[in-house]
Design a protein around this motif. Structure first.
Motif, PDB file in Angstrom:
ATOM      1  N   HIS A   1       0.720  -1.109  -0.208  1.00 58.25           N
ATOM      2  CA  HIS A   1      -0.039   0.040  -0.106  1.00 58.25           C
ATOM      3  C   HIS A   1       0.930   1.296   0.254  1.00 58.25           C
ATOM      4  CE1 HIS A   1       0.814  -0.893   3.998  1.00 58.25           C
ATOM      5  NE2 HIS A   1       0.265   0.395   4.458  1.00 58.25           N
ATOM      6  N   THR A   2       0.216   2.277  -0.146  1.00 60.96           N
ATOM      7  CA  THR A   2       0.899   3.750  -0.553  1.00 60.96           C
ATOM      8  C   THR A   2       0.660   4.724   0.100  1.00 60.96           C
ATOM      9  OG1 THR A   2       1.390   2.966  -2.937  1.00 60.96           O
ATOM     10  CG2 THR A   2       1.681   5.289  -2.277  1.00 60.96           C
ATOM     11  N   PHE A   3       1.393   5.589   0.729  1.00 62.51           N
ATOM     12  CA  PHE A   3       1.272   6.714   1.395  1.00 62.51           C
ATOM     13  C   PHE A   3       2.099   7.763   0.974  1.00 62.51           C
ATOM     14  CE2 PHE A   3       1.914   9.663   4.919  1.00 62.51           C
ATOM     15  CZ  PHE A   3       0.828  10.326   5.046  1.00 62.51           C
ATOM     16  N   LEU A   4       1.455   8.836   0.139  1.00 63.39           N
ATOM     17  CA  LEU A   4       2.463   9.888  -0.458  1.00 63.39           C
ATOM     18  C   LEU A   4       3.457   9.198  -1.332  1.00 63.39           C
ATOM     19  CD1 LEU A   4       2.936  12.387   2.786  1.00 63.39           C
ATOM     20  CD2 LEU A   4       1.386  12.658   0.520  1.00 63.39           C
TER      21      LEU A   4
ATOM     22  N   HIS B   1      -0.140   4.976  -8.051  1.00 64.13           N
ATOM     23  CA  HIS B   1      -0.486   5.806  -6.840  1.00 64.13           C
ATOM     24  C   HIS B   1       0.406   6.939  -6.471  1.00 64.13           C
ATOM     25  CE1 HIS B   1      -4.066   3.112  -6.443  1.00 64.13           C
ATOM     26  NE2 HIS B   1      -3.166   2.261  -5.896  1.00 64.13           N
TER      27      HIS B   1
ATOM     28  N   LYS C   1      -0.195  11.103  -7.345  1.00 56.59           N
ATOM     29  CA  LYS C   1      -0.621  11.670  -5.886  1.00 56.59           C
ATOM     30  C   LYS C   1      -1.859  11.364  -5.709  1.00 56.59           C
ATOM     31  CE  LYS C   1       2.791  15.239  -7.248  1.00 56.59           C
ATOM     32  NZ  LYS C   1       4.059  14.587  -6.458  1.00 56.59           N
ATOM     33  N   HIS C   2      -2.051  10.181  -5.346  1.00 58.08           N
ATOM     34  CA  HIS C   2      -3.664   9.766  -4.867  1.00 58.08           C
ATOM     35  C   HIS C   2      -3.904  10.105  -3.513  1.00 58.08           C
ATOM     36  CE1 HIS C   2      -4.236   6.822  -8.686  1.00 58.08           C
ATOM     37  NE2 HIS C   2      -4.317   8.100  -9.194  1.00 58.08           N
ATOM     38  N   THR C   3      -2.643   9.871  -2.827  1.00 57.36           N
ATOM     39  CA  THR C   3      -2.761  10.395  -1.491  1.00 57.36           C
ATOM     40  C   THR C   3      -3.522  11.482  -1.264  1.00 57.36           C
ATOM     41  OG1 THR C   3      -0.961   8.729  -1.040  1.00 57.36           O
ATOM     42  CG2 THR C   3      -1.650  10.291   0.871  1.00 57.36           C
TER      43      THR C   3
ATOM     44  N   GLN D   1     -11.441   6.274  -4.014  1.00 52.06           N
ATOM     45  CA  GLN D   1     -10.673   5.292  -3.733  1.00 52.06           C
ATOM     46  C   GLN D   1     -10.836   4.179  -4.838  1.00 52.06           C
ATOM     47  OE1 GLN D   1     -11.752   4.165   0.442  1.00 52.06           O
ATOM     48  NE2 GLN D   1      -9.579   5.003   1.115  1.00 52.06           N
TER      49      GLN D   1
END
Length: 225
Positions: A137-140, A166, A170-172, A199
């Motif tokens: 999973h991704t964050f920033l 992602h 820049k989906h975060t 999402q």
């Protein structure tokens, strides 16, 4: 405040309903992303927009009624409503503060994972290898992976491409935006459905890029199902 919530909720409901009816199943995911974000902003600003003609017709009438209202309305009428308004406002603030605290705790949890895991540069992202059993999973610009899966090379290249999409798109930031809105407008339940739609569209965008990159949709569906 109540009038604003009603108007914005109606606008969000109409825009979200239009999205599910016309756009969700169409393969124009980039448009859908901007439709969802732009539509949400429009719905929140719409209650502040008024037609000048409405004010032109009623402004003289309102001015003539002001002295009469000031003379007839007793001061005690407003003071009797203050305790109830104060209770409602206090409940609103308490819940908003609790959601704000939860938001910062979630941010702190990601930072803690980044500090505790081993980091490896990967293209324009950073892989964070964790000992815990986690799905990618991704964050920033951080991609969180299970360390054992990474070193044993059991993670498919398609999954790396999925997560890097992602990061690149820049989906975060979209999720942070909707989470901040949920803090302020937590009383509006449609924002939770809006977040799910955003999402899901992110996943469509990432899948679309993977299929475009590797040009084999069937094998990607098998490895990621």
């Amino acid at each position: 405040m109540i009038e604003y919530l009603i108007k914005s909720t109606v606008a969000i409901a109409l825009l979200l309903g239009l999205y599910y009816l016309l756009f969700e199943r169409e393969k124009m995911h980039r448009f859908n992303r901007f439709y969802l974000l732009g539509g949400l902003l429009f719905a929140l600003v719409l209650p502040f927009i008024s037609l000048p003609t409405v004010y032109n017709k009623t402004i003289l009438q309102d001015i003539t009624l002001i002295p009469l209202v000031l003379k007839q309305e007793p001061v005690t009428q407003q003071t009797n409503q203050n305790p109830l308004q104060l209770i409602v406002f206090s409940i609103y603030i308490i819940i908003a503060v609790a959601l704000l605290i939860r938001f910062f705790r979630n941010i702190a949890a990601f930072r803690s994972k980044i500090k505790s895991g081993k980091t490896i540069r990967y293209k324009n992202a950073v892989l964070v290898l964790l000992d815990e059993d986690v799905l990618p999973h991704t964050f920033l610009n951080y991609i969180f992976l299970n360390a054992e899966d990474y070193y044993s090379k059991t993670i498919e290249n398609e999954l790396y491409t999925h997560e890097i999409t992602h990061v690149n798109q820049k989906h975060t930031l979209d999720i942070i935006f909707i989470e901040l809105l949920k803090i302020v407008f937590w009383i509006n339940p449609l924002l939770y459905f809006y977040k799910k739609a955003i999402q899901l569209n992110h996943e469509f965008l990432a899948d679309e890029n993977v299929i475009k990159t590797y040009n084999h949709a069937a094998s990607y569906q098998n490895c990621c199902s």
